[in-house]
Design an enzyme around this catalytic site. Structure first.
Site, PDB file in Angstrom:
ATOM      1  N   THR A   1       1.045  -1.502  -0.434  1.00  0.00           N
ATOM      2  CA  THR A   1      -0.048   0.143   0.067  1.00  0.00           C
ATOM      3  C   THR A   1       0.563   1.110  -0.062  1.00  0.00           C
ATOM      4  OG1 THR A   1      -1.420  -1.119   1.351  1.00  0.00           O
ATOM      5  CG2 THR A   1      -2.218   1.431   1.262  1.00  0.00           C
TER       6      THR A   1
ATOM      7  N   CYS B   1      -9.505  -6.508   1.195  1.00  0.00           N
ATOM      8  CA  CYS B   1      -8.933  -4.979   1.371  1.00  0.00           C
ATOM      9  C   CYS B   1     -10.058  -4.595   0.729  1.00  0.00           C
ATOM     10  CB  CYS B   1      -7.848  -4.928   0.644  1.00  0.00           C
ATOM     11  SG  CYS B   1      -6.178  -5.536   1.528  1.00  0.00           S
TER      12      CYS B   1
ATOM     13  N   GLN C   1       0.770  -9.655  -6.013  1.00  0.00           N
ATOM     14  CA  GLN C   1       0.384 -11.061  -5.869  1.00  0.00           C
ATOM     15  C   GLN C   1       1.059 -12.151  -6.831  1.00  0.00           C
ATOM     16  OE1 GLN C   1      -2.072 -12.345  -3.895  1.00  0.00           O
ATOM     17  NE2 GLN C   1      -2.545 -11.310  -2.893  1.00  0.00           N
TER      18      GLN C   1
ATOM     19  N   THR D   1      15.112   5.252  10.435  1.00  0.00           N
ATOM     20  CA  THR D   1      16.182   4.374  11.180  1.00  0.00           C
ATOM     21  C   THR D   1      15.839   2.748   9.878  1.00  0.00           C
ATOM     22  OG1 THR D   1      16.390   5.306  13.434  1.00  0.00           O
ATOM     23  CG2 THR D   1      16.731   3.613  12.782  1.00  0.00           C
TER      24      THR D   1
ATOM     25  N   SER E   1       5.086  -6.492  -0.968  1.00  0.00           N
ATOM     26  CA  SER E   1       5.119  -7.044   0.277  1.00  0.00           C
ATOM     27  C   SER E   1       5.193  -8.209   0.603  1.00  0.00           C
ATOM     28  CB  SER E   1       3.401  -6.842   0.629  1.00  0.00           C
ATOM     29  OG  SER E   1       2.846  -6.091   1.402  1.00  0.00           O
ATOM     30  N   ALA E   2       6.084  -8.149   1.711  1.00  0.00           N
ATOM     31  CA  ALA E   2       6.867  -9.441   2.361  1.00  0.00           C
ATOM     32  C   ALA E   2       5.818 -10.606   2.999  1.00  0.00           C
ATOM     33  CB  ALA E   2       7.783  -8.978   3.442  1.00  0.00           C
ATOM     34  N   HIS E   3       4.294 -10.506   3.780  1.00  0.00           N
ATOM     35  CA  HIS E   3       3.424 -11.036   3.718  1.00  0.00           C
ATOM     36  C   HIS E   3       2.653 -11.693   2.282  1.00  0.00           C
ATOM     37  CE1 HIS E   3      -0.401  -9.319   3.577  1.00  0.00           C
ATOM     38  NE2 HIS E   3       0.638  -7.725   3.150  1.00  0.00           N
TER      39      HIS E   3
HETATM   40  N1  PMP Z   1      -1.576  -5.143  -4.038  1.00  0.00           N
HETATM   41  C1  PMP Z   1      -1.625  -6.294  -4.165  1.00  0.00           C
HETATM   42  C2  PMP Z   1      -2.352  -6.211  -5.540  1.00  0.00           C
HETATM   43  C3  PMP Z   1      -2.498  -6.706  -3.033  1.00  0.00           C
HETATM   44  O1  PMP Z   1      -2.661  -8.183  -3.465  1.00  0.00           O
HETATM   45  C4  PMP Z   1      -2.298  -6.372  -1.096  1.00  0.00           C
HETATM   46  C5  PMP Z   1      -2.264  -7.309  -0.415  1.00  0.00           C
HETATM   47  N2  PMP Z   1      -3.812  -7.022  -0.070  1.00  0.00           N
HETATM   48  C6  PMP Z   1      -2.077  -4.726  -1.504  1.00  0.00           C
HETATM   49  C7  PMP Z   1      -1.524  -4.246  -2.607  1.00  0.00           C
HETATM   50  C8  PMP Z   1      -1.282  -4.196  -0.535  1.00  0.00           C
HETATM   51  O2  PMP Z   1      -0.503  -4.953   0.449  1.00  0.00           O
HETATM   52  P1  PMP Z   1      -0.361  -4.151   1.922  1.00  0.00           P
HETATM   53  O3  PMP Z   1      -1.603  -4.611   2.811  1.00  0.00           O
HETATM   54  O4  PMP Z   1       0.815  -5.345   2.177  1.00  0.00           O
HETATM   55  O5  PMP Z   1      -0.372  -2.762   1.997  1.00  0.00           O
END
Ligand code: PMP
Length: 375
Positions: free
Chosen positions: A70, A321, A179, A235, A197-199
């Site tokens: 994001t 989301c 993705q 930091t 995003s790492a998660h």
């Molecule tokens: N872009 C895409 C294509 C996503 O799938 C997601 C997570 N659902 C995001 C952006 C947002 O990522 P984050 O929650 O790590 O900010």
């Protein structure tokens, strides 16, 4: 538990957890400090960043760490808009973007930018002629995600780049690759800016990066101090950065083999669900197998999600989301509002097992047949 929501987020792998713990304990210095502890941290920061850069064939200074995709999307779109508003105020995005892209576009629109939405065909593929026709002299940015988070539709970034640059060499190409990372291969030379995003790849929440080619300039969103990157002062969160680097290295092993295995799981689910006439499979020839979207036309998706929840089976309605809303992506591909209101996303990973899928299908059958009989 049967976790089938890997596109919403993934658990942190043990190897990555070890990295977080080790770096937190052993690298206490601020990487910006001049003393030996600071230097030790700065060295680790540099080597972790170089490892990511080497994997993707990019330069370490093209990586800007963020809190996730994001933030990276904000940095990219607003950063380009602020740096280029004197050249033009026109931005093009697809109809298959993550909600964060539309939220940023709405903001940019409110301050005078013009947003155009490029069409796609019935398979979800960007309409290349429409893209070509929409690019103008004042088009400063095109943002098209590599893989759609709801349907898994993958876009050909190389071809899109060629169209953009042929029409207007100065137009910057951003792709949200969140993705795609860890699922399919990505060539960073096809894009000028990319967010991840790492998660989503068994890394921790709260870290990601924006790739910014050295060939382009963007304006900073955040001001502060620190020697590592003027676009992200402060930091550096070293344990998270080392974890991201580790997660990326692990995610890029055996991509094709893992994809082939997930494809078998995906086909098993599809073959099973195709028996039910009220279940539509929202899968096109461009969908990657890790994301399987369906519409259960005769039950509300939230109701069914909670029925599965009772068995500790976890799936999503459209995406985490945008839960509860009508799916933009399904509308863009199928133009059917009922289908778009009834979506369920089953997201798979190479760690998903055949046993889990067998059990999932058993529970699905039991709950679905119960729900339609009660109706
Ligand atoms: N872009 C895409 C294509 C996503 O799938 C997601 C997570 N659902 C995001 C952006 C947002 O990522 P984050 O929650 O790590 O900010």
């Amino acid at each position: 538990m049967i976790y089938l929501d890997y596109s919403a987020t993934t658990p942190v792998s043990y190897e990555v957890l070890d990295t977080i713990s080790k770096v937190t304990k052993e690298f206490i210095g601020n990487a910006n400090s001049l003393h030996a502890l600071g230097l030790k941290s700065a060295n680790l920061l540099e080597s972790a960043t170089k490892q990511i850069a080497d994997i993707y064939g990019i330069s370490p200074n093209e990586i800007i760490y963020t809190s996730g995709a994001t933030e990276a999307n904000n940095m990219a779109l607003i950063g380009v808009a602020m740096a280029n508003h004197k050249k033009g105020k026109h931005i093009i995005v697809s109809k298959l973007e993550h909600p964060s892209i539309y939220a940023i576009c709405n903001y940019l629109k409110s301050i005078g930018f013009e947003i155009s939405y490029v069409n796609n065909d019935k398979e979800g593929l960007i309409d290349f002629d429409d893209l070509k026709n929409k690019i103008r002299e004042d088009t400063i940015l095109v943002s098209i995600c590599a893989v759609n988070s709801e349907t898994g539709v993958r876009q050909p970034l190389k071809m899109i780049r060629q169209i953009i640059k042929k029409e207007n060499l100065a137009t910057i190409f951003h792709s949200d690759i969140t993705q795609a990372v860890g699922k399919v291969s990505i060539n960073f030379h096809d894009i000028d800016l990319a967010s991840m995003s790492a998660h989503k790849i068994f890394g921790p929440k709260g870290i990601g990066f924006l790739y910014k080619s050295n060939m382009i300039k963007i304006s900073p969103l955040i001001y502060g101090s620190g020697k590592f990157n003027e676009l992200k002062p402060g930091t550096p969160p070293l344990p998270l950065i080392a974890a991201l680097s580790k997660a990326i290295r692990l995610a890029n092993n055996d991509l094709e083999k893992r994809e082939r295995f997930v494809n078998l799981l995906n086909m098993k689910i599809v073959n099973f669900l195709e028996k039910y006439p009220e279940i539509k499979i929202n899968k096109t020839k461009y969908s990657i197998p890790q994301i399987l979207n369906i519409s259960i036309m005769n039950i509300m998706p939230e109701t069914f999600l909670h029925m599965l929840d009772k068995h500790e089976v976890y799936v999503s309605t459209n995406t985490a989301c945008s839960s509860g809303e009508i799916s933009n992506s399904i509308m863009a591909i199928y133009d059917d509002s009922k289908r778009a209101k009834h979506t369920l996303r089953i997201s798979l990973s190479y760690v998903t097992t055949t046993d889990e899928i067998n059990k999932f299908l058993e529970i699905f059958k039991e709950e679905y047949e119960k729900a339609i009989t009660v109706k």
